[in-house]
Design an enzyme around this catalytic site. Sequence first.
Site, PDB file in Angstrom:
ATOM      1  N   CYS A  46     -80.005  23.563 -40.116  1.00 58.99           N
ATOM      2  CA  CYS A  46     -79.184  24.979 -40.274  1.00 58.99           C
ATOM      3  C   CYS A  46     -78.703  25.462 -41.379  1.00 58.99           C
ATOM      4  O   CYS A  46     -78.136  24.570 -42.199  1.00 58.99           O
ATOM      5  CB  CYS A  46     -78.026  24.761 -39.227  1.00 58.99           C
ATOM      6  SG  CYS A  46     -76.837  26.168 -39.030  1.00 58.99           S
ATOM      7  N   HIS A  57     -75.232  30.027 -31.891  1.00 62.67           N
ATOM      8  CA  HIS A  57     -74.366  30.478 -32.855  1.00 62.67           C
ATOM      9  C   HIS A  57     -73.470  31.480 -32.470  1.00 62.67           C
ATOM     10  O   HIS A  57     -72.161  31.573 -32.735  1.00 62.67           O
ATOM     11  CB  HIS A  57     -74.933  31.101 -34.200  1.00 62.67           C
ATOM     12  CG  HIS A  57     -75.419  29.873 -35.074  1.00 62.67           C
ATOM     13  ND1 HIS A  57     -74.544  29.054 -35.768  1.00 62.67           N
ATOM     14  CD2 HIS A  57     -76.666  29.618 -35.541  1.00 62.67           C
ATOM     15  CE1 HIS A  57     -75.230  28.294 -36.620  1.00 62.67           C
ATOM     16  NE2 HIS A  57     -76.504  28.629 -36.618  1.00 62.67           N
ATOM     17  N   HIS A  68     -81.707  28.545 -31.151  1.00 62.29           N
ATOM     18  CA  HIS A  68     -80.675  28.169 -32.116  1.00 62.29           C
ATOM     19  C   HIS A  68     -79.624  29.315 -32.603  1.00 62.29           C
ATOM     20  O   HIS A  68     -78.512  28.981 -32.505  1.00 62.29           O
ATOM     21  CB  HIS A  68     -81.523  27.595 -33.264  1.00 62.29           C
ATOM     22  CG  HIS A  68     -80.765  26.807 -34.600  1.00 62.29           C
ATOM     23  ND1 HIS A  68     -80.630  25.696 -34.917  1.00 62.29           N
ATOM     24  CD2 HIS A  68     -79.864  27.877 -35.221  1.00 62.29           C
ATOM     25  CE1 HIS A  68     -79.786  25.628 -35.998  1.00 62.29           C
ATOM     26  NE2 HIS A  68     -79.395  26.847 -36.150  1.00 62.29           N
ATOM     27  N   GLU A  69     -80.252  30.436 -32.973  1.00 58.81           N
ATOM     28  CA  GLU A  69     -79.387  31.353 -33.430  1.00 58.81           C
ATOM     29  C   GLU A  69     -78.421  32.007 -32.351  1.00 58.81           C
ATOM     30  O   GLU A  69     -77.264  32.453 -32.429  1.00 58.81           O
ATOM     31  CB  GLU A  69     -80.452  32.646 -33.908  1.00 58.81           C
ATOM     32  CG  GLU A  69     -81.072  32.236 -35.057  1.00 58.81           C
ATOM     33  CD  GLU A  69     -80.632  31.562 -36.189  1.00 58.81           C
ATOM     34  OE1 GLU A  69     -79.233  31.833 -36.517  1.00 58.81           O
ATOM     35  OE2 GLU A  69     -81.071  30.608 -36.594  1.00 58.81           O
TER      36      GLU A  69
END
Length: 192
Positions: A107, A153, A149-150
């Site tokens: 990351c 966030h 993954h994004e």
Amino acid sequence: MILPIMAYGSPVLRQESVDLQPDYPEVDQLIANMWDTMYNATGCGLAAPQVNHPINLFIVDSQPTYDAMTAEDKALYYDGDQGVKELFINPHITYFPDRYWSDDEGCLSIPGLVGSVKRPWQIAIAYQDENFVSKNAIFSGMTARMIQHEYDHLRGKLYLEHLSPLSKQLMNRKLSKILNGKYASKYPLKYV
Ligand SMILES: [Zn+2]
């Protein structure tokens, strides 16, 4: 313009993002800056909270990762996908929990570290493009991993939360180095 990336420990990385409205100030500039910032850091994805904007927006470019793979890995990890460069506004993911796989993730907010994360192989995603036009798509393999993954966030979640307690423990020394601003990063980081 290259923006500083919020480092591990920044409260904005733990915050739930809100939907992006078309009248958000200078959103075109923000998006252009996010692409510059991601490529400058040699990243394959970047979420708006990582540049201190807690809004539902992220970018992914899986093309360079795809290009760097052997033919065998392409067949394994891309499942017909040729790599994707895409902007996702106000996304909603539906997970396909029939097949999971693990792979290393890093990351840009947590430089110098990687950890093995188990995620669903395939997802469906509803989102808006840069013109706020609604889209639906299905992604699998490595591209689906980057998108997940994004997306995490935007919910204030880091990949560290998917790791086993032991893997996380092994990272503690390096994580406190980042927390204390003692990590020498190749791209601008912001510590708050
Ligand atoms: Zn990240």
